[in-house]
Design a protein around this motif. Structure first.
Motif, PDB file in Angstrom:
ATOM      1  N   GLN A   1      86.120 142.928  27.791  1.00 37.29           N
ATOM      2  CA  GLN A   1      86.712 144.234  27.544  1.00 37.29           C
ATOM      3  C   GLN A   1      85.653 145.288  27.233  1.00 37.29           C
ATOM      4  OE1 GLN A   1      90.088 142.293  24.897  1.00 37.29           O
ATOM      5  NE2 GLN A   1      90.601 144.424  25.298  1.00 37.29           N
ATOM      6  N   ALA A   2      84.467 144.862  26.840  1.00 37.11           N
ATOM      7  CA  ALA A   2      83.380 145.800  26.542  1.00 37.11           C
ATOM      8  C   ALA A   2      82.711 146.244  27.837  1.00 37.11           C
ATOM      9  CB  ALA A   2      82.359 145.142  25.625  1.00 37.11           C
ATOM     10  N   GLU A   3      82.431 147.525  27.922  1.00 33.86           N
ATOM     11  CA  GLU A   3      81.732 148.094  29.080  1.00 33.86           C
ATOM     12  C   GLU A   3      80.236 147.996  28.805  1.00 33.86           C
ATOM     13  OE1 GLU A   3      81.314 149.216  32.674  1.00 33.86           O
ATOM     14  OE2 GLU A   3      83.361 149.559  32.004  1.00 33.86           O
ATOM     15  N   LEU A   4      79.649 146.857  29.182  1.00 26.86           N
ATOM     16  CA  LEU A   4      78.238 146.579  28.926  1.00 26.86           C
ATOM     17  C   LEU A   4      77.552 146.236  30.241  1.00 26.86           C
ATOM     18  CD1 LEU A   4      78.534 144.253  25.772  1.00 26.86           C
ATOM     19  CD2 LEU A   4      77.910 146.678  25.800  1.00 26.86           C
ATOM     20  N   PRO A   5      76.846 147.168  30.862  1.00 28.02           N
ATOM     21  CA  PRO A   5      76.099 146.834  32.070  1.00 28.02           C
ATOM     22  C   PRO A   5      75.182 145.639  31.819  1.00 28.02           C
ATOM     23  CG  PRO A   5      76.097 149.199  31.732  1.00 28.02           C
ATOM     24  CD  PRO A   5      76.710 148.592  30.497  1.00 28.02           C
ATOM     25  N   ALA A   6      75.072 144.778  32.799  1.00 26.94           N
ATOM     26  CA  ALA A   6      74.321 143.534  32.638  1.00 26.94           C
ATOM     27  C   ALA A   6      72.844 143.803  32.353  1.00 26.94           C
ATOM     28  CB  ALA A   6      74.468 142.678  33.885  1.00 26.94           C
ATOM     29  N   LEU A   7      72.373 143.250  31.258  1.00 22.20           N
ATOM     30  CA  LEU A   7      70.958 143.261  30.907  1.00 22.20           C
ATOM     31  C   LEU A   7      70.588 141.807  30.596  1.00 22.20           C
ATOM     32  CD1 LEU A   7      70.845 146.334  28.466  1.00 22.20           C
ATOM     33  CD2 LEU A   7      70.474 146.328  30.935  1.00 22.20           C
ATOM     34  N   PRO A   8      70.252 141.010  31.619  1.00 25.74           N
ATOM     35  CA  PRO A   8      70.074 139.568  31.413  1.00 25.74           C
ATOM     36  C   PRO A   8      69.084 139.205  30.322  1.00 25.74           C
ATOM     37  CG  PRO A   8      70.123 140.102  33.756  1.00 25.74           C
ATOM     38  CD  PRO A   8      70.078 141.402  33.032  1.00 25.74           C
ATOM     39  N   TRP A   9      68.054 140.002  30.137  1.00 25.09           N
ATOM     40  CA  TRP A   9      67.050 139.685  29.124  1.00 25.09           C
ATOM     41  C   TRP A   9      67.551 139.960  27.698  1.00 25.09           C
ATOM     42  CZ3 TRP A   9      67.074 143.625  32.594  1.00 25.09           C
ATOM     43  CH2 TRP A   9      67.056 144.932  32.113  1.00 25.09           C
ATOM     44  N   LEU A  10      68.718 140.609  27.583  1.00 26.59           N
ATOM     45  CA  LEU A  10      69.299 140.861  26.264  1.00 26.59           C
ATOM     46  C   LEU A  10      70.627 140.138  26.062  1.00 26.59           C
ATOM     47  CD1 LEU A  10      68.700 144.731  25.910  1.00 26.59           C
ATOM     48  CD2 LEU A  10      67.340 142.872  24.930  1.00 26.59           C
ATOM     49  N   SER A  11      71.144 139.500  27.103  1.00 20.64           N
ATOM     50  CA  SER A  11      72.496 138.934  27.036  1.00 20.64           C
ATOM     51  C   SER A  11      72.655 137.889  25.942  1.00 20.64           C
ATOM     52  CB  SER A  11      72.884 138.334  28.392  1.00 20.64           C
ATOM     53  OG  SER A  11      71.983 137.291  28.754  1.00 20.64           O
ATOM     54  N   ALA A  12      71.589 137.177  25.613  1.00 24.40           N
ATOM     55  CA  ALA A  12      71.687 136.131  24.591  1.00 24.40           C
ATOM     56  C   ALA A  12      72.004 136.707  23.218  1.00 24.40           C
ATOM     57  CB  ALA A  12      70.391 135.329  24.536  1.00 24.40           C
ATOM     58  N   THR A  13      71.683 137.971  23.016  1.00 22.86           N
ATOM     59  CA  THR A  13      71.910 138.581  21.701  1.00 22.86           C
ATOM     60  C   THR A  13      73.129 139.490  21.657  1.00 22.86           C
ATOM     61  OG1 THR A  13      70.435 140.431  22.234  1.00 22.86           O
ATOM     62  CG2 THR A  13      69.450 138.501  21.180  1.00 22.86           C
ATOM     63  N   ASP A  14      73.762 139.742  22.804  1.00 20.89           N
ATOM     64  CA  ASP A  14      74.884 140.678  22.832  1.00 20.89           C
ATOM     65  C   ASP A  14      76.017 140.256  21.898  1.00 20.89           C
ATOM     66  OD1 ASP A  14      73.824 142.565  24.525  1.00 20.89           O
ATOM     67  OD2 ASP A  14      74.704 141.703  26.345  1.00 20.89           O
ATOM     68  N   PHE A  15      76.274 138.956  21.810  1.00 17.72           N
ATOM     69  CA  PHE A  15      77.391 138.466  20.995  1.00 17.72           C
ATOM     70  C   PHE A  15      76.939 137.442  19.957  1.00 17.72           C
ATOM     71  CE2 PHE A  15      79.066 139.928  25.041  1.00 17.72           C
ATOM     72  CZ  PHE A  15      80.071 140.783  24.623  1.00 17.72           C
ATOM     73  N   VAL A  16      75.656 137.472  19.629  1.00 18.33           N
ATOM     74  CA  VAL A  16      75.131 136.463  18.705  1.00 18.33           C
ATOM     75  C   VAL A  16      75.771 136.567  17.325  1.00 18.33           C
ATOM     76  CG1 VAL A  16      73.178 137.887  17.929  1.00 18.33           C
ATOM     77  CG2 VAL A  16      73.010 135.373  17.884  1.00 18.33           C
ATOM     78  N   ILE A  17      76.170 137.768  16.914  1.00 17.71           N
ATOM     79  CA  ILE A  17      76.732 137.940  15.578  1.00 17.71           C
ATOM     80  C   ILE A  17      78.028 137.159  15.402  1.00 17.71           C
ATOM     81  CG2 ILE A  17      78.050 140.025  16.142  1.00 17.71           C
ATOM     82  CD1 ILE A  17      76.172 139.168  12.853  1.00 17.71           C
ATOM     83  N   THR A  18      78.744 136.898  16.487  1.00 16.16           N
ATOM     84  CA  THR A  18      80.019 136.175  16.373  1.00 16.16           C
ATOM     85  C   THR A  18      79.809 134.715  15.983  1.00 16.16           C
ATOM     86  OG1 THR A  18      80.030 135.610  18.733  1.00 16.16           O
ATOM     87  CG2 THR A  18      81.078 137.683  18.084  1.00 16.16           C
ATOM     88  N   GLN A  19      78.577 134.227  16.081  1.00 16.92           N
ATOM     89  CA  GLN A  19      78.289 132.842  15.695  1.00 16.92           C
ATOM     90  C   GLN A  19      78.071 132.697  14.193  1.00 16.92           C
ATOM     91  OE1 GLN A  19      75.003 131.484  18.139  1.00 16.92           O
ATOM     92  NE2 GLN A  19      75.813 132.559  19.934  1.00 16.92           N
ATOM     93  N   ASP A  20      78.009 133.810  13.492  1.00 15.24           N
ATOM     94  CA  ASP A  20      77.811 133.780  12.042  1.00 15.24           C
ATOM     95  C   ASP A  20      79.180 133.725  11.369  1.00 15.24           C
ATOM     96  OD1 ASP A  20      77.362 134.374   9.317  1.00 15.24           O
ATOM     97  OD2 ASP A  20      75.579 135.566   9.802  1.00 15.24           O
TER      98      ASP A  20
END
Length: 452
Positions: free
Chosen positions: A358-377
């Motif tokens: 649902q988020a409008e986030l253009p693909a940035l593969p070198w940053l994708s690992a951190t886009d949703f990292v906070i949800t793991q906390d």
């Protein structure tokens, strides 16, 4: 089957606001605004001369960029098709928050800006504002929009660039006020700019007189004139035309100012109380927090106040022309008005049902690992879930439809064609960002369309 609607207040009708008039706004010199238009779309103000204010606040995108989280310095293109660039110059971080709306910022009552309120009118530092620059903010800025205008120029991931890349970024690394004279010199060294500043500002007689305050004042004049708008059906209704709103929008207005409780926060002529509330929006992105806090979380107002009670609270946004300004929320979590309304209606349930696509986030593969990292906390998610300032109340789907209709009734008749628009060229000769038809927002459904 009904769903839940937010309301922590008694179901008593709030009074309708007074109709807006031009007298409610700070006066603007049109010549200064025209000069500000050129500066707004000129990449000369950025450290690496590759991004302008208009890249993230484009007239053809209703003063926004159509993204949940922007792509700043180092990116390429504009709007939802913007990319993160390539090679060593590619972006290193998404902009942590959604590009805030520019509509009606010239209203005389506006006293706080940014999602976390880190800029406000105040005498604390002797320069008229409480800001991230503290006592180093230059004196002479006449309004809060001018004060706001100087900060994106010094932000590393927005317009300044990375240390060692350019003299502006290097100066910011020393102290924020060291960068502004460099930017001012760039501008006054361009003959067309020096001539215009001399013409439209009475106190400027020579190019050497042009400083960052003058640049900020011109930018402010443009922003305040370009995005002033109060000719919506709701405005006509407030002025006495009781047929201006559709029946559905009228019913939505009654709910908005009555049983749904929306106006307890979205109050006044701009439909904002300019205060801070926690809505527990879905969490993603690099976050924005206190200087000593390395988390990807966004603590909202607490990042400015350093007060625990302010955690996860964000400024109530004004709602005029809101149908033009998606995605919605401080991080642009919801692409449609209905989605954002339904989150207000049931924050806990909507947060649980939310999907990353649902988020409008253009693909940035070198940053994708951190886009949703906070949800793991797990603990951080629990803290955010627990901090909600609104309570649910059942409404029927038809009532939700009516509220959305009312929000569309806040769109000005002339809002899609602003007074100045985008210049074809700018005095620096640098390219001006152009929005292509695929990125134009269809305000009837809040989605991109192929043609216009």
């Amino acid at each position: 089957m009904g769903i839940l609607c937010a309301s922590g207040f008694a179901a008593l009708a709030d009074p309708l606001p007074h109709p807006l008039t031009d007298a409610d706004f700070l006066s603007v010199d049109p010549d200064q605004a025209k000069l500000g238009q050129l500066l707004f779309y000129d990449k000369i103000l950025s450290g690496n001369k590759n991004i302008s204010c208009g890249t993230c606040h484009h007239a053809d995108l209703a003063g926004g960029d159509g993204l949940s989280l922007g792509i700043g310095e180092g990116g390429s293109g504009v709007g939802p098709s913007r990319t993160g660039g390539t090679g060593a110059d590619r972006v290193r971080k998404r902009i942590p928050r959604n590009a805030p709306s520019l509509w009606n910022l010239g209203h005389k009552d506006v006293n706080v800006l940014f999602h976390d309120g880190r800029l406000s009118i105040s005498d604390l530092y002797g320069n008229g504002f409480n800001s991230p620059a503290e006592e180093w903010l230059p004196k002479g800025l006449t309004n809060i929009v001018a004060a706001q205008a100087v900060f994106p120029l010094t932000a590393q991931f927005e317009m300044a660039g990375n240390p060692k890349e350019n003299e502006v970024a290097g100066a910011v690394h020393d102290r924020v006020d060291a960068a502004w004279p460099i930017i001012s010199k760039r501008v006054r060294s361009i003959p067309a700019y020096s001539a215009e500043f001399t013409r439209v500002f009475e106190h400027i007689n020579h190019a050497e007189d042009i400083g960052i305050v003058d640049i900020a004042e011109a930018l402010s004049a443009f922003i305040r004139m370009e995005w002033r708008n109060h000719d919506s059906p709701f405005d006509a209704y407030l002025a006495g035309d009781r047929t201006a709103l559709t029946p559905s929008a009228h019913r939505g207005m009654e709910l908005f100012f009555g049983r749904a409780g929306c106006s307890s926060c979205h109050s006044g002529s701009l439909l904002t109380d300019q205060r801070f509330h926690a809505l527990a929006l879905p969490a993603f992105g690099p976050g924005r927090t206190r200087r000593f806090d390395p988390y990807a979380r966004d603590v909202g107002r607490m990042g400015e106040s350093d007060t625990l009670e302010d955690a996860y609270r964000f400024r109530t946004p004004p709602l005029r022309n809101v149908a033009l300004t998606g995605p919605y929320g401080h991080n642009g979590a919801y692409p449609t008005l209905r989605g954002m309304v339904e989150h207000h209606l049931d924050p806990t349930g909507s947060r649980a049902r939310w999907r990353p696509d649902q988020a409008e986030l253009p693909a940035l593969p070198w940053l994708s690992a951190t886009d949703f990292v906070i949800t793991q906390d797990r603990l951080e998610m629990a803290r955010q879930d627990a901090q909600i300032d609104i309570e649910p109340l059942a409404l029927r789907h038809a009532e939700i439809d009516a509220i959305v209709s009312f929000l569309h009734g806040l769109t000005g008749e002339t809002a899609v064609k602003t007074p100045f628009g985008v210049p074809e060229t700018v005095p620096s000769g640098l390219p001006v960002d152009v929005v292509y038809p695929i990125d134009i927002i269809d305000i009837s459904i809040n989605r991109r369309v192929q043609n216009r």
